[in-house]
Design a protein around this motif. Structure first.
Motif, PDB file in Angstrom:
ATOM      1  N   ALA A 117       0.839  -1.197   0.000  1.00 45.80           N
ATOM      2  CA  ALA A 117       0.000   0.000   0.000  1.00 45.80           C
ATOM      3  C   ALA A 117       0.876   1.249   0.000  1.00 45.80           C
ATOM      4  CB  ALA A 117      -0.912   0.017   1.213  1.00 45.80           C
ATOM      5  N   PHE A 118       0.504   2.223  -0.813  1.00 47.77           N
ATOM      6  CA  PHE A 118       1.120   3.547  -0.755  1.00 47.77           C
ATOM      7  C   PHE A 118       0.231   4.423   0.125  1.00 47.77           C
ATOM      8  CE2 PHE A 118       3.195   3.464  -5.304  1.00 47.77           C
ATOM      9  CZ  PHE A 118       4.025   2.430  -4.890  1.00 47.77           C
ATOM     10  N   LEU A 119       0.853   5.121   1.071  1.00 46.60           N
ATOM     11  CA  LEU A 119       0.141   6.047   1.951  1.00 46.60           C
ATOM     12  C   LEU A 119       0.621   7.461   1.664  1.00 46.60           C
ATOM     13  CD1 LEU A 119       0.487   4.078   5.326  1.00 46.60           C
ATOM     14  CD2 LEU A 119      -1.337   3.876   3.614  1.00 46.60           C
ATOM     15  N   PHE A 120      -0.305   8.409   1.609  1.00 43.78           N
ATOM     16  CA  PHE A 120       0.043   9.780   1.246  1.00 43.78           C
ATOM     17  C   PHE A 120      -0.187  10.733   2.413  1.00 43.78           C
ATOM     18  CE2 PHE A 120      -1.158   7.599  -2.698  1.00 43.78           C
ATOM     19  CZ  PHE A 120       0.053   7.716  -3.384  1.00 43.78           C
TER      20      PHE A 120
ATOM     21  N   LEU B  40      -5.836  15.608   2.957  1.00 46.69           N
ATOM     22  CA  LEU B  40      -5.572  16.026   1.577  1.00 46.69           C
ATOM     23  C   LEU B  40      -4.876  14.917   0.789  1.00 46.69           C
ATOM     24  CD1 LEU B  40      -2.579  17.040   0.257  1.00 46.69           C
ATOM     25  CD2 LEU B  40      -2.673  18.499   2.256  1.00 46.69           C
ATOM     26  N   GLY B  41      -4.163  14.022   1.484  1.00 50.21           N
ATOM     27  CA  GLY B  41      -3.508  12.901   0.821  1.00 50.21           C
ATOM     28  C   GLY B  41      -4.479  11.997   0.089  1.00 50.21           C
ATOM     29  N   GLU B  42      -5.772  12.071   0.469  1.00 42.32           N
ATOM     30  CA  GLU B  42      -6.766  11.252  -0.212  1.00 42.32           C
ATOM     31  C   GLU B  42      -6.962  11.711  -1.658  1.00 42.32           C
ATOM     32  OE1 GLU B  42     -11.340   9.948   0.687  1.00 42.32           O
ATOM     33  OE2 GLU B  42      -9.867   9.791   2.296  1.00 42.32           O
ATOM     34  N   VAL B  43      -6.734  13.001  -1.916  1.00 47.34           N
ATOM     35  CA  VAL B  43      -6.820  13.485  -3.299  1.00 47.34           C
ATOM     36  C   VAL B  43      -5.628  12.953  -4.102  1.00 47.34           C
ATOM     37  CG1 VAL B  43      -7.075  15.496  -4.790  1.00 47.34           C
ATOM     38  CG2 VAL B  43      -7.986  15.568  -2.466  1.00 47.34           C
ATOM     39  N   VAL B  44      -4.470  12.824  -3.461  1.00 45.43           N
ATOM     40  CA  VAL B  44      -3.313  12.211  -4.119  1.00 45.43           C
ATOM     41  C   VAL B  44      -3.636  10.755  -4.458  1.00 45.43           C
ATOM     42  CG1 VAL B  44      -0.826  11.853  -4.024  1.00 45.43           C
ATOM     43  CG2 VAL B  44      -1.857  13.670  -2.651  1.00 45.43           C
TER      44      VAL B  44
ATOM     45  N   MET C 206      -6.464   9.598  -5.122  1.00 51.87           N
ATOM     46  CA  MET C 206      -7.358   9.637  -6.285  1.00 51.87           C
ATOM     47  C   MET C 206      -6.561   9.605  -7.583  1.00 51.87           C
ATOM     48  SD  MET C 206     -10.770  10.040  -5.960  1.00 51.87           S
ATOM     49  CE  MET C 206     -11.678   9.651  -4.485  1.00 51.87           C
ATOM     50  N   ALA C 207      -5.468  10.359  -7.614  1.00 52.01           N
ATOM     51  CA  ALA C 207      -4.617  10.380  -8.809  1.00 52.01           C
ATOM     52  C   ALA C 207      -3.857   9.069  -8.953  1.00 52.01           C
ATOM     53  CB  ALA C 207      -3.645  11.553  -8.732  1.00 52.01           C
ATOM     54  N   ALA C 208      -3.317   8.564  -7.847  1.00 45.76           N
ATOM     55  CA  ALA C 208      -2.507   7.338  -7.888  1.00 45.76           C
ATOM     56  C   ALA C 208      -3.331   6.123  -8.300  1.00 45.76           C
ATOM     57  CB  ALA C 208      -1.864   7.092  -6.525  1.00 45.76           C
ATOM     58  N   SER C 209      -4.636   6.147  -7.995  1.00 44.31           N
ATOM     59  CA  SER C 209      -5.520   5.033  -8.361  1.00 44.31           C
ATOM     60  C   SER C 209      -6.201   5.263  -9.708  1.00 44.31           C
ATOM     61  CB  SER C 209      -6.590   4.835  -7.283  1.00 44.31           C
ATOM     62  OG  SER C 209      -7.422   5.988  -7.199  1.00 44.31           O
ATOM     63  N   LYS C 210      -5.846   6.389 -10.340  1.00 41.57           N
ATOM     64  CA  LYS C 210      -6.408   6.762 -11.658  1.00 41.57           C
ATOM     65  C   LYS C 210      -7.908   7.051 -11.586  1.00 41.57           C
ATOM     66  CE  LYS C 210      -2.379   5.995 -13.655  1.00 41.57           C
ATOM     67  NZ  LYS C 210      -1.534   5.860 -12.500  1.00 41.57           N
TER      68      LYS C 210
ATOM     69  N   PHE D 207      -4.913  17.637  -9.292  1.00 39.84           N
ATOM     70  CA  PHE D 207      -4.180  18.827  -8.835  1.00 39.84           C
ATOM     71  C   PHE D 207      -5.105  20.046  -8.810  1.00 39.84           C
ATOM     72  CE2 PHE D 207      -1.436  22.562  -9.437  1.00 39.84           C
ATOM     73  CZ  PHE D 207      -0.667  22.440  -8.290  1.00 39.84           C
ATOM     74  N   LYS D 208      -5.911  20.209  -9.846  1.00 40.83           N
ATOM     75  CA  LYS D 208      -6.872  21.324  -9.856  1.00 40.83           C
ATOM     76  C   LYS D 208      -7.839  21.215  -8.683  1.00 40.83           C
ATOM     77  CE  LYS D 208      -6.759  21.942 -14.891  1.00 40.83           C
ATOM     78  NZ  LYS D 208      -7.488  21.679 -16.168  1.00 40.83           N
ATOM     79  N   LEU D 209      -8.261  19.979  -8.387  1.00 37.36           N
ATOM     80  CA  LEU D 209      -9.197  19.762  -7.284  1.00 37.36           C
ATOM     81  C   LEU D 209      -8.561  20.103  -5.945  1.00 37.36           C
ATOM     82  CD1 LEU D 209     -12.053  18.731  -6.543  1.00 37.36           C
ATOM     83  CD2 LEU D 209     -11.005  16.490  -6.152  1.00 37.36           C
ATOM     84  N   VAL D 210      -7.307  19.720  -5.751  1.00 44.46           N
ATOM     85  CA  VAL D 210      -6.666  20.001  -4.469  1.00 44.46           C
ATOM     86  C   VAL D 210      -6.415  21.507  -4.307  1.00 44.46           C
ATOM     87  CG1 VAL D 210      -4.153  19.887  -4.879  1.00 44.46           C
ATOM     88  CG2 VAL D 210      -5.117  18.859  -2.832  1.00 44.46           C
ATOM     89  N   CYS D 211      -6.191  22.215  -5.414  1.00 47.09           N
ATOM     90  CA  CYS D 211      -6.053  23.670  -5.352  1.00 47.09           C
ATOM     91  C   CYS D 211      -7.370  24.299  -4.901  1.00 47.09           C
ATOM     92  CB  CYS D 211      -5.639  24.236  -6.709  1.00 47.09           C
ATOM     93  SG  CYS D 211      -3.955  23.819  -7.219  1.00 47.09           S
ATOM     94  N   LYS D 212      -8.464  23.820  -5.478  1.00 44.27           N
ATOM     95  CA  LYS D 212      -9.787  24.313  -5.098  1.00 44.27           C
ATOM     96  C   LYS D 212     -10.088  23.969  -3.640  1.00 44.27           C
ATOM     97  CE  LYS D 212     -13.927  26.020  -6.087  1.00 44.27           C
ATOM     98  NZ  LYS D 212     -14.130  27.421  -6.511  1.00 44.27           N
ATOM     99  N   ARG D 213      -9.759  22.746  -3.246  1.00 43.77           N
ATOM    100  CA  ARG D 213      -9.981  22.289  -1.871  1.00 43.77           C
ATOM    101  C   ARG D 213      -9.225  23.187  -0.887  1.00 43.77           C
ATOM    102  NH1 ARG D 213      -7.760  18.599   1.957  1.00 43.77           N
ATOM    103  NH2 ARG D 213      -9.243  17.073   2.824  1.00 43.77           N
ATOM    104  N   GLY D 214      -7.972  23.476  -1.205  1.00 43.82           N
ATOM    105  CA  GLY D 214      -7.165  24.325  -0.330  1.00 43.82           C
ATOM    106  C   GLY D 214      -7.756  25.712  -0.162  1.00 43.82           C
TER     107      GLY D 214
END
Length: 311
Positions: free
Chosen positions: A5-8, A91-95, A97-101, A109-116
């Motif tokens: 497992a990768f953890l972010f 926020l690592g959960e958005v990462v 999302m990308a890692a799992s495609k 990245f756009k989503l995490v910018c909006k989230r922030g």
């Protein structure tokens, strides 16, 4: 070897210079960072040379950490190490999302910018603080939280729960904890995250994701575990949007997430991103687990060599 497992990592682990040597030495990481810089100019300057105060600001922290976290996963994959499952802390959960495609890299990245930005706006309306409380009886702490109008939000591992709320209420709780000789540590974050104070940010992110023209949500090719439920993400766009956006104003069930991953066959956990906070949580939650971290070239080399030797 069982599953990997990768953890972010989440907010609080950031530091100036994170991801820099991976950016300078791994073409795939450089491509990721340069693409993100095109979407949000100034991000790399913040990552590589930002002040502590600048990096602590939520609207900066989240996009910067997204890149630092994802760089670790990209570097591992380039070295032949692939994940069977992923999970990210807040926020690592958005990462993840990308890692799992589930989302494309640019979309995530756009989503995490909006989230922030949404969470920054929400945090400015309430003077919020988060503290990690160590080795206190869980039920007793939950009762104290009710009494002092704060929230137990991050169930990190056995013996560690993060409490979030208004600064004045947290200060009152600190006094009681000190009297009880309970250890606590204030976190390097800029708001009362994962509380009802973030409801507006949760709503805003849901509205953002509901636009199918902006985000294509795909079925993940590997399991992605949700903070809100501690279980793999449900199928269907509507349920994915609900699970991801409600996370902002709900508790992070990290200890339960790790336990569920282990029960599903994961015995090797690799923390991607700055610091070793999540590695510590794994150590205290899953006895005997193999634990690694990748934040720079040295840790990447050490991790890949050990994994290949143990294969």
């Amino acid at each position: 070897m069982g599953k990997i497992a990768f953890l972010f990592a989440g907010q609080g682990s950031q530091y100036a210079g994170m991801g820099k040597d991976l950016y300078e030495n791994i073409p795939e990481v450089k491509s990721l960072f340069d693409s993100a810089e095109g979407i949000r100019p100034g991000t790399l300057t913040q990552m590589f040379s930002g002040t502590e105060e600048e990096l602590k600001k939520t609207e900066n922290t989240q996009p910067c950490l997204f890149l630092a976290d994802y760089a670790g996963a990209i570097a591992l994959e380039k070295n032949g190490i692939k994940a069977d499952a992923v999970a990210g802390f807040s926020l690592g959960e958005v990462v993840a999302m990308a890692a799992s495609k589930t989302l494309s890299t640019d979309e995530a990245f756009k989503l995490v910018c909006k989230r922030g930005k949404l969470m920054q706006t929400a945090s400015e309306k309430v003077d919020g603080v988060m503290i990690a409380v160590m080795r206190m009886d869980k039920e007793e702490l939950i009762q104290l939280c009710k009494e002092y109008e704060v929230y137990p939000v991050n169930f990190n591992c056995p013996g560690q729960i993060v409490v979030s709320g208004k600064a004045e209420n947290i200060e009152r709780l600190k006094e009681v904890l000190t009297e009880k000789k309970v250890r606590f540590v204030q976190l390097a974050v800029g708001g009362a995250f994962h509380t009802p104070y973030m409801a507006e940010a949760s709503k805003g992110l849901k509205e953002e994701l509901e636009s199918e023209k902006l985000y294509n949500i795909n079925k993940p090719y590997i399991s992605i575990y949700a903070n809100k439920t501690a279980k793999p993400y449900p199928d269907g766009r509507e349920k994915v949007v609900e699970t991801l956006t409600e996370q902002i104003s709900n508790s992070v069930k990290w200890e339960e997430t790790l336990t569920n991953m282990a029960q599903d066959g994961v015995d090797t956990f690799i923390e991607c991103g700055p610091g070793k906070t999540l590695s510590g949580f794994v150590k205290r939650t899953i006895p005997g687990a193999k634990i690694y971290n990748v934040s720079d070239l040295d840790s990447l080399k050490l991790t890949t060599e050990e994994l290949k030797n143990n294969a």
